[in-house]
Scaffold this motif. Structure first.
Motif, PDB file in Angstrom:
ATOM      1  N   GLY A  38      35.271  38.766  35.853  1.00 44.29           N
ATOM      2  CA  GLY A  38      34.151  37.946  36.289  1.00 44.29           C
ATOM      3  C   GLY A  38      33.364  38.563  37.425  1.00 44.29           C
ATOM      4  O   GLY A  38      32.523  37.891  38.025  1.00 44.29           O
ATOM      5  N   SER A  39      33.625  39.838  37.729  1.00 43.38           N
ATOM      6  CA  SER A  39      32.985  40.466  38.884  1.00 43.38           C
ATOM      7  C   SER A  39      33.162  41.975  38.806  1.00 43.38           C
ATOM      8  O   SER A  39      33.795  42.495  37.885  1.00 43.38           O
ATOM      9  N   ASN A  40      32.629  42.659  39.808  1.00 41.77           N
ATOM     10  CA  ASN A  40      32.821  44.102  39.881  1.00 41.77           C
ATOM     11  C   ASN A  40      34.262  44.446  40.221  1.00 41.77           C
ATOM     12  O   ASN A  40      34.929  45.202  39.516  1.00 41.77           O
ATOM     13  N   ARG A  73      41.279  36.642  33.100  1.00 40.48           N
ATOM     14  CA  ARG A  73      40.225  37.622  32.851  1.00 40.48           C
ATOM     15  C   ARG A  73      40.774  39.042  32.985  1.00 40.48           C
ATOM     16  O   ARG A  73      41.900  39.253  33.407  1.00 40.48           O
ATOM     17  N   ASN A  86      31.451  33.335  32.402  1.00 40.32           N
ATOM     18  CA  ASN A  86      30.407  33.932  33.232  1.00 40.32           C
ATOM     19  C   ASN A  86      30.602  35.439  33.370  1.00 40.32           C
ATOM     20  O   ASN A  86      31.642  35.986  33.023  1.00 40.32           O
ATOM     21  N   HIS A  87      29.593  36.115  33.908  1.00 40.17           N
ATOM     22  CA  HIS A  87      29.592  37.567  34.153  1.00 40.17           C
ATOM     23  C   HIS A  87      29.829  38.325  32.848  1.00 40.17           C
ATOM     24  O   HIS A  87      29.000  38.239  31.953  1.00 40.17           O
ATOM     25  N   HIS A  88      30.909  39.081  32.706  1.00 41.58           N
ATOM     26  CA  HIS A  88      31.149  39.795  31.449  1.00 41.58           C
ATOM     27  C   HIS A  88      31.389  38.758  30.352  1.00 41.58           C
ATOM     28  O   HIS A  88      32.513  38.362  30.075  1.00 41.58           O
ATOM     29  N   TRP A  89      30.310  38.353  29.702  1.00 41.89           N
ATOM     30  CA  TRP A  89      30.372  37.190  28.814  1.00 41.89           C
ATOM     31  C   TRP A  89      30.481  37.550  27.340  1.00 41.89           C
ATOM     32  O   TRP A  89      30.718  36.679  26.509  1.00 41.89           O
ATOM     33  N   GLU A 102      39.310  34.910  38.918  1.00 40.64           N
ATOM     34  CA  GLU A 102      39.571  35.917  37.888  1.00 40.64           C
ATOM     35  C   GLU A 102      40.754  35.550  36.991  1.00 40.64           C
ATOM     36  O   GLU A 102      41.211  36.376  36.191  1.00 40.64           O
ATOM     37  N   ASN A 140      36.691  45.584  31.659  1.00 39.57           N
ATOM     38  CA  ASN A 140      35.830  45.066  30.590  1.00 39.57           C
ATOM     39  C   ASN A 140      36.139  45.838  29.318  1.00 39.57           C
ATOM     40  O   ASN A 140      35.528  46.864  29.038  1.00 39.57           O
TER      41      ASN A 140
END
Length: 204
Positions: free
Chosen positions: A63-65, A97, A40-43, A94, A119
């Motif tokens: 997976g988030s900011n 990740r 999910n998120h940065h996929w 996280e 990322n």
């Protein structure tokens, strides 16, 4: 050169297709060599090979900011986590990740190369040194000019700060006081760029 495989990075896996010179389409089903990648998120996923072809690198974004839902402490306590995980490894939502991993070409012997990369995009290998590099889109909501985006070599065992610190020993106020054990341990990236400029690729 006689390549035998074409590798594809999916959001949740790495697969490879058998290949012979001249093939214009897949001759068989894909072989999954790495699975259970958080999706999910940065996929989007980046993969790159070392110059000798013996190491497959994989980047997995956060997976988030800024790990808003990760939780303040890992299950089992921070001390136990620190002793059993790579420097700066995140947990909870996280887990696995904001890191770069490495594998054998068949997906075996996976390990974490570096952590704290929110990322890691456009990953490639510097041909003269063999080191993986990437550009990183840093976190939001700290200001128009903070923190800088960056390009960096991905150094073995390094921690690049996310989510607790950024660009070295700058503590994110949203995680103030949570990880004093990591103070002074975040690597400073090689090349800084304008905040929120969102670099997407790097080439040598």
């Amino acid at each position: 050169n006689d390549p035998q495989w074409v590798y594809v990075a999916n959001s949740d896996s790495i697969v490879r297709f058998a290949y012979r010179n001249g093939d214009l389409k897949a001759s068989g089903d894909p072989q999954t060599i790495v699975d259970n990648i958080p999706a999910n998120h940065h996929w989007t996923r980046d993969i790159a090979f070392s110059p000798d072809g013996k190491t497959l690198y994989l980047s997995v974004g956060s997976g988030s900011n800024v790990a808003e839902d990760m939780g303040k402490r890992p299950r089992g306590g921070l001390d136990a986590w620190v002793k059993s995980k790579p420097l700066g490894a995140s947990w909870g939502s996280e887990a696995g990740r904001a890191e770069v991993r490495a594998f054998d070409p068949d997906g075996k012997n996976g390990r974490v190369v570096a952590t704290g990369l929110r990322n890691c995009s456009g990953m490639t290998v510097q041909p003269a040194t063999g080191a993986p590099w990437c550009v990183v889109n840093e976190r939001d909501a700290l200001g128009d000019n903070v923190p800088a985006e960056y390009a960096t070599s991905v150094r073995e065992g390094a921690f690049y700060g996310w989510p607790w610190y950024y660009i070295g020993n700058n503590e994110d106020p949203r995680h103030k006081g949570e990880r004093p054990d990591l103070a002074g341990k975040a690597d400073i990236p090689d090349v800084l760029m304008q905040a929120h400029s969102a670099p997407r690729n790097i080439a040598f």
